[in-house]
Design an enzyme around this catalytic site. Sequence first.
Site, PDB file in Angstrom:
ATOM      1  N   ASP A 169       0.848  -1.185   0.000  1.00  0.00           N
ATOM      2  CA  ASP A 169       0.000   0.000   0.000  1.00  0.00           C
ATOM      3  C   ASP A 169       0.885   1.236   0.000  1.00  0.00           C
ATOM      4  OD1 ASP A 169      -2.737   1.258   0.460  1.00  0.00           O
ATOM      5  OD2 ASP A 169      -1.558   2.127   2.083  1.00  0.00           O
ATOM      6  N   GLU A 207      -1.394  -1.384  -5.859  1.00  0.00           N
ATOM      7  CA  GLU A 207      -2.638  -0.804  -6.344  1.00  0.00           C
ATOM      8  C   GLU A 207      -2.364   0.005  -7.601  1.00  0.00           C
ATOM      9  OE1 GLU A 207      -3.927   2.124  -3.351  1.00  0.00           O
ATOM     10  OE2 GLU A 207      -1.850   2.095  -2.704  1.00  0.00           O
ATOM     11  N   ASP A 235      -3.103   1.403   6.756  1.00  0.00           N
ATOM     12  CA  ASP A 235      -2.324   1.024   5.571  1.00  0.00           C
ATOM     13  C   ASP A 235      -2.033  -0.472   5.537  1.00  0.00           C
ATOM     14  OD1 ASP A 235      -2.336   3.685   4.916  1.00  0.00           O
ATOM     15  OD2 ASP A 235      -0.366   4.078   5.830  1.00  0.00           O
TER      16      ASP A 235
END
Length: 393
Positions: free
Chosen positions: A186, A278, A365
């Site tokens: 993340d 991501e 996170d």
Amino acid sequence: MYAIKIELKLNNKERILMRKHSGYARFVYNYGLALTQELYFVGVRGSITKQINEIKKVFTGYTKKQPENQWMNQLSSKVYQRAFMDLGQAYQRWAKGLSGKPAFKSKKDGDSFTVYDSNGKVLALSGKKIRIPTLGIFRLKEELPCSYVTQTFTISRQAEKWYVSCAVDAEKIPPTYHPQEAVGIDLGVKCFCTLSDGSQIEAPKFYKQAKTKLAKAQWQNRNKQSGNRRQGVKQSNRAKKFYDSIAKKHARSSNQRKDFLHKTTTDISRKFYRIRIEDLNVSGMLANRKLSSAISDLGFYEFRRQLIYKSEFFRTKVEVIDRWYPSSKLCSLCGSKHDNLKLSDRVYQCQNKSCLAHTITMDRDLNAAYNLLNAPPDFVRLAQSEVTLVDKK
Ligand SMILES: [Zn+2]
């Protein structure tokens, strides 16, 4: 076969050496081309390979020995040999209709030359230095992740940067062992990245400090006469000095950032086989100006680009999770969705009262990193390199 390409870290003396060799390669190529054209003109036909071999003999036996060409003897003989080979190949490509007629090379075409070790393959050892046959040992901007077997070293210049690229056999690359199978990453503004194994990598502070200093200097010098060519206003000496120093500061902080990103992406690529990150939500991030500046400073795009191109070296799989997958909103324990999570919330508390994450809160996170790691297949795609340093042949 594919090629690895890495930036060289040269000093002035080495840069001059590279330029000299580029000039040498160009000279020999044009010399050979002029002579083959002349032979054609006087009516000599037949194998171009044989012609070039004869021309090579004239070059080594006569031309190279002329007093005005003494400079050639200080340069690598591998370079002129390869230049003749290049000329032969250019003729062959032309004969096959793959390219136009061989043309003279000019300085404008840029600097590049190839060292071809006719004695056989050599080993380029892993590390931050590379030995180029007959030229010497040079420093690299980025380390070679493992040792390669290669026979050709092409040195080229793009703007003020010099690169070396070597053609390597894919089979010869030692397999890389990854201590861990998979990781979800993340990316964040507060903490640069959070890994699903629980480790966190802090954003480099020096970069932020450099930026503050830079903004301060720019503000203090806001009234400097910067010069305007159209209006015939000359730049003042003080202004020139100031802009030079700004450019230097910019370069310094961008180098520090690059070092940080290289180290981080290499460490991650060494440790994990499957890397899930991501997808970057460009429009969403840019909508928030403060956030967008922080994000471009941190170099998320560069981070991802490096992970992807390093996947060739380290044999990793980089996977991108669709940006519609709510990785920060889902509870990584029970899967329920938290719809009122604010950007300022640093911890994740599950809304589902029967879930463990309702009583014990998780780092926000880390929760997102878990979700990225365990994202359903529909949201996962293999990352494609956009700009790559690895040219497949
Ligand atoms: Zn839950």
